[in-house]
Design a protein around this motif. Structure first.
Motif, mmCIF file in Angstrom:
data_model
loop_
_atom_site.group_PDB
_atom_site.id
_atom_site.type_symbol
_atom_site.label_atom_id
_atom_site.label_comp_id
_atom_site.label_asym_id
_atom_site.label_seq_id
_atom_site.Cartn_x
_atom_site.Cartn_y
_atom_site.Cartn_z
ATOM 1 N N ASP A 8 -13.735 -25.632 51.984
ATOM 2 C CA ASP A 8 -14.079 -24.731 53.086
ATOM 3 C C ASP A 8 -15.578 -24.874 53.404
ATOM 4 O O ASP A 8 -16.412 -24.120 52.905
ATOM 5 N N THR A 9 -15.903 -25.873 54.222
ATOM 6 C CA THR A 9 -17.304 -26.106 54.585
ATOM 7 C C THR A 9 -17.365 -26.683 55.997
ATOM 8 O O THR A 9 -16.329 -26.991 56.593
ATOM 9 N N THR A 10 -18.584 -26.804 56.513
ATOM 10 C CA THR A 10 -18.754 -27.424 57.835
ATOM 11 C C THR A 10 -19.939 -28.380 57.789
ATOM 12 O O THR A 10 -20.877 -28.186 56.994
ATOM 13 N N LYS A 25 -27.699 -27.953 57.777
ATOM 14 C CA LYS A 25 -28.716 -26.899 57.871
ATOM 15 C C LYS A 25 -29.241 -26.492 56.489
ATOM 16 O O LYS A 25 -30.436 -26.313 56.297
ATOM 17 N N ARG A 26 -28.350 -26.365 55.504
ATOM 18 C CA ARG A 26 -28.759 -25.843 54.192
ATOM 19 C C ARG A 26 -29.237 -26.925 53.234
ATOM 20 O O ARG A 26 -29.859 -26.625 52.225
ATOM 21 N N THR A 27 -28.886 -28.225 53.530
ATOM 22 C CA THR A 27 -29.282 -29.281 52.584
ATOM 23 C C THR A 27 -29.979 -30.475 53.239
ATOM 24 O O THR A 27 -30.747 -31.169 52.590
ATOM 25 N N GLY A 37 -27.458 -38.174 49.787
ATOM 26 C CA GLY A 37 -27.358 -36.941 49.024
ATOM 27 C C GLY A 37 -28.206 -37.029 47.760
ATOM 28 O O GLY A 37 -29.143 -37.837 47.667
ATOM 29 N N ASN A 38 -27.850 -36.199 46.784
ATOM 30 C CA ASN A 38 -28.579 -36.165 45.514
ATOM 31 C C ASN A 38 -27.971 -37.214 44.576
ATOM 32 O O ASN A 38 -26.829 -37.076 44.153
ATOM 33 N N ILE A 39 -28.746 -38.254 44.266
ATOM 34 C CA ILE A 39 -28.242 -39.324 43.389
ATOM 35 C C ILE A 39 -28.964 -39.317 42.040
ATOM 36 O O ILE A 39 -29.091 -40.356 41.378
HETATM 37 O O1 UT7 Z 1 -31.059 -32.495 41.400
HETATM 38 C C1 UT7 Z 1 -30.725 -31.404 40.612
HETATM 39 C C2 UT7 Z 1 -31.362 -30.257 41.148
HETATM 40 N N1 UT7 Z 1 -30.490 -29.533 42.067
HETATM 41 C C3 UT7 Z 1 -31.033 -28.985 43.120
HETATM 42 O O2 UT7 Z 1 -32.167 -29.194 43.409
HETATM 43 C C4 UT7 Z 1 -30.212 -28.036 43.953
HETATM 44 C C5 UT7 Z 1 -31.079 -26.896 44.418
HETATM 45 N N2 UT7 Z 1 -30.358 -25.904 45.191
HETATM 46 C C6 UT7 Z 1 -29.958 -26.129 46.461
HETATM 47 O O3 UT7 Z 1 -30.163 -27.182 47.016
HETATM 48 C C7 UT7 Z 1 -29.316 -24.979 47.190
HETATM 49 O O4 UT7 Z 1 -29.428 -23.809 46.438
HETATM 50 C C8 UT7 Z 1 -27.814 -25.220 47.547
HETATM 51 C C9 UT7 Z 1 -27.725 -26.273 48.642
HETATM 52 C C10 UT7 Z 1 -27.067 -25.670 46.314
HETATM 53 C C11 UT7 Z 1 -27.169 -23.935 48.067
HETATM 54 O O5 UT7 Z 1 -27.879 -23.467 49.204
HETATM 55 P P1 UT7 Z 1 -28.279 -21.937 49.329
HETATM 56 O O6 UT7 Z 1 -28.945 -21.764 50.615
HETATM 57 O O7 UT7 Z 1 -29.036 -21.580 48.076
HETATM 58 O O8 UT7 Z 1 -26.886 -21.245 49.406
HETATM 59 P P2 UT7 Z 1 -26.267 -20.159 48.417
HETATM 60 O O9 UT7 Z 1 -25.830 -20.792 47.145
HETATM 61 O O10 UT7 Z 1 -27.191 -18.977 48.349
HETATM 62 O O11 UT7 Z 1 -24.993 -19.727 49.243
HETATM 63 C C12 UT7 Z 1 -25.093 -19.060 50.505
HETATM 64 C C13 UT7 Z 1 -23.700 -18.917 51.060
HETATM 65 C C14 UT7 Z 1 -22.689 -18.358 50.061
HETATM 66 O O12 UT7 Z 1 -21.774 -17.549 50.737
HETATM 67 P P3 UT7 Z 1 -21.897 -15.946 50.672
HETATM 68 O O13 UT7 Z 1 -21.769 -15.608 49.212
HETATM 69 O O14 UT7 Z 1 -23.256 -15.625 51.228
HETATM 70 O O15 UT7 Z 1 -20.767 -15.493 51.522
HETATM 71 C C15 UT7 Z 1 -21.964 -19.588 49.564
HETATM 72 O O16 UT7 Z 1 -20.679 -19.318 49.102
HETATM 73 O O17 UT7 Z 1 -23.195 -20.182 51.451
HETATM 74 C C16 UT7 Z 1 -21.944 -20.412 50.821
HETATM 75 N N3 UT7 Z 1 -21.777 -21.831 50.573
HETATM 76 C C17 UT7 Z 1 -21.232 -22.661 51.470
HETATM 77 N N4 UT7 Z 1 -20.739 -22.471 52.707
HETATM 78 C C18 UT7 Z 1 -20.259 -23.526 53.361
HETATM 79 C C19 UT7 Z 1 -22.136 -22.522 49.480
HETATM 80 N N5 UT7 Z 1 -21.820 -23.829 49.641
HETATM 81 C C20 UT7 Z 1 -21.260 -23.934 50.870
HETATM 82 C C21 UT7 Z 1 -20.728 -25.001 51.604
HETATM 83 N N6 UT7 Z 1 -20.256 -24.755 52.841
HETATM 84 N N7 UT7 Z 1 -20.714 -26.249 51.124
#
Ligand code: UT7
Length: 331
Positions: free
Chosen positions: A31-33, A39-41, A285-287
């Motif tokens: 469930d993603t878009t 936008k988030r990554t 992406g993250n490799i």
């Molecule tokens: O190399 C190892 C190191 N790893 C990293 O550097 C990763 C660092 N973290 C990140 O890059 C970000 O925290 C993420 C990309 C993993 C997540 O982004 P975020 O802005 O922190 O999102 P979040 O985890 O706070 O989630 C926000 C919302 C949630 O929904 P609710 O609870 O607000 O309703 C998630 O369930 O976005 C939801 N969500 C998604 N929605 C659509 C999480 N993943 C997805 C997705 N598609 N793929």
């Protein structure tokens, strides 16, 4: 240890699987878009190994390219270090598998796991062997098959990762060039924020760290995000300080590529313009440990720097760990 020889990068190579997995493909799996992921990554697509192809195949390919670029043969190698958090086997190590495939008969070989910081940890280790005179040529490879431990039902993580390998041949360079400074660190107290179980699973872990009895990668993205922005700034400043340089002396920062918002945040905290930061995460992406050598190789092939330019390589990841290096390009 006093520095007898200067150590630098003599050659680079990288390898990526052909298969592309786009955000639109992922829309059909979880469930993603595309819009959310972009936008988030900042990630648009990633490369994924076929199920029956092991990750060390990428390492072999990257290694051969780096050896060719360095103009040395595998028989010249004294040591192979593979940075990986996704070894194909616990034993033999990925480095031994690659040693056999490239015919590096004289080389010792071991793997090192510092997750996404692994390439910088490996660079730091290789630098000690070369600057002391103990070894002449070290092959360092960041080699990852993250798709093999990805939880393809978890939208929080499966949109982030890809497979790749990047390799560097390290050896003696002219004084005043090469690796000027390295800095590595770890905070095991934060380790639970990224896990991929292997030989042990505690009862409390079974719920979140496995899927259908398969051990998978799990991450608290928000916690890692905060840590990442901080250590990107800290690691960059630390190696600049250790080398008596300032941000103005830098040609390019080649960071670990995890999230465009982490890179933007770090650029802002450091006060550098974004064109000083190399970015390719939209494509791969993250490799993990392959991120920095693959990025460095792309910047090198794209002639984004030349002899004498100062580069900062900086990474962070599971452990949690971090690392940075100041490299004055020597080719
Ligand atoms: O190399 C190892 C190191 N790893 C990293 O550097 C990763 C660092 N973290 C990140 O890059 C970000 O925290 C993420 C990309 C993993 C997540 O982004 P975020 O802005 O922190 O999102 P979040 O985890 O706070 O989630 C926000 C919302 C949630 O929904 P609710 O609870 O607000 O309703 C998630 O369930 O976005 C939801 N969500 C998604 N929605 C659509 C999480 N993943 C997805 C997705 N598609 N793929």
């Amino acid at each position: 240890m006093s520095r007898i020889y200067s150590c630098g990068i003599l050659g680079l190579g990288s390898s990526l699987p052909e298969k592309v997995l786009t955000n639109f493909d992922l829309e059909k799996m979880v469930d993603t878009t595309n819009e959310w992921i972009m936008k988030r990554t900042g990630i648009s697509e990633r490369r994924i190994l076929e199920k029956d192809v092991p990750a060390h195949e990428l390492g072999v390919d990257a290694a051969n390219k780096a050896l060719k670029d360095a103009g040395i043969s595998a028989e010249d190698l004294d040591l192979i270090i593979v940075a990986t958090e996704t070894p194909d086997y616990l034993t033999p190590s990925t480095s031994c598998l690659i040693q056999s495939r490239i015919n590096a008969k004289k080389a010792a070989a071991f793997d090192l796991n510092a997750a996404c910081s692994g390439f910088i940890y490996g660079l730091t280790v290789a630098d000690q062997f070369i600057k002391s005179g103990y070894y002449k040529y070290v092959l360092l490879i960041g080699c990852e098959g993250l798709s093999k431990i990805t939880d393809w039902e978890d939208r929080n993580t499966c949109v982030l990762f890809g497979d790749a390998a990047g390799a560097a041949v390290l050896g003696r360079v002219e004084d005043g060039y090469g690796i000027m400074s390295t800095y590595i660190g770890a905070d095991g107290d934060l380790g639970k924020n990224i896990t991929a179980p292997c030989c042990y699973l505690s009862c409390e872990d079974i719920e979140v760290r496995t899927r259908d009895n398969k051990r998978v990668l799990w991450m608290d993205g928000g916690e890692v995000f905060k840590f990442a922005v901080k250590v990107m700034e800290h690691g960059t400043n630390k190696v600049l300080e250790q080398s008596n340089l300032t941000l103005e002396d830098l040609k390019l920062i080649v960071p670990h590529q995890a999230n465009i918002r982490i890179l933007d945040g770090a650029a802002k905290r450091l006060g550098v313009s974004k064109d000083k930061i190399f970015i390719n995460l939209h494509k791969y992406g993250n490799i993990s440990s392959a991120s920095i050598p693959v990025g460095l190789n792309e910047a090198y092939e794209g002639k984004m720097f030349t002899k004498g330019d100062n580069l900062v390589l900086v990474g962070f990841g599971g452990g949690l760990t971090w690392g940075s290096a100041l490299v004055r390009w020597s080719k």
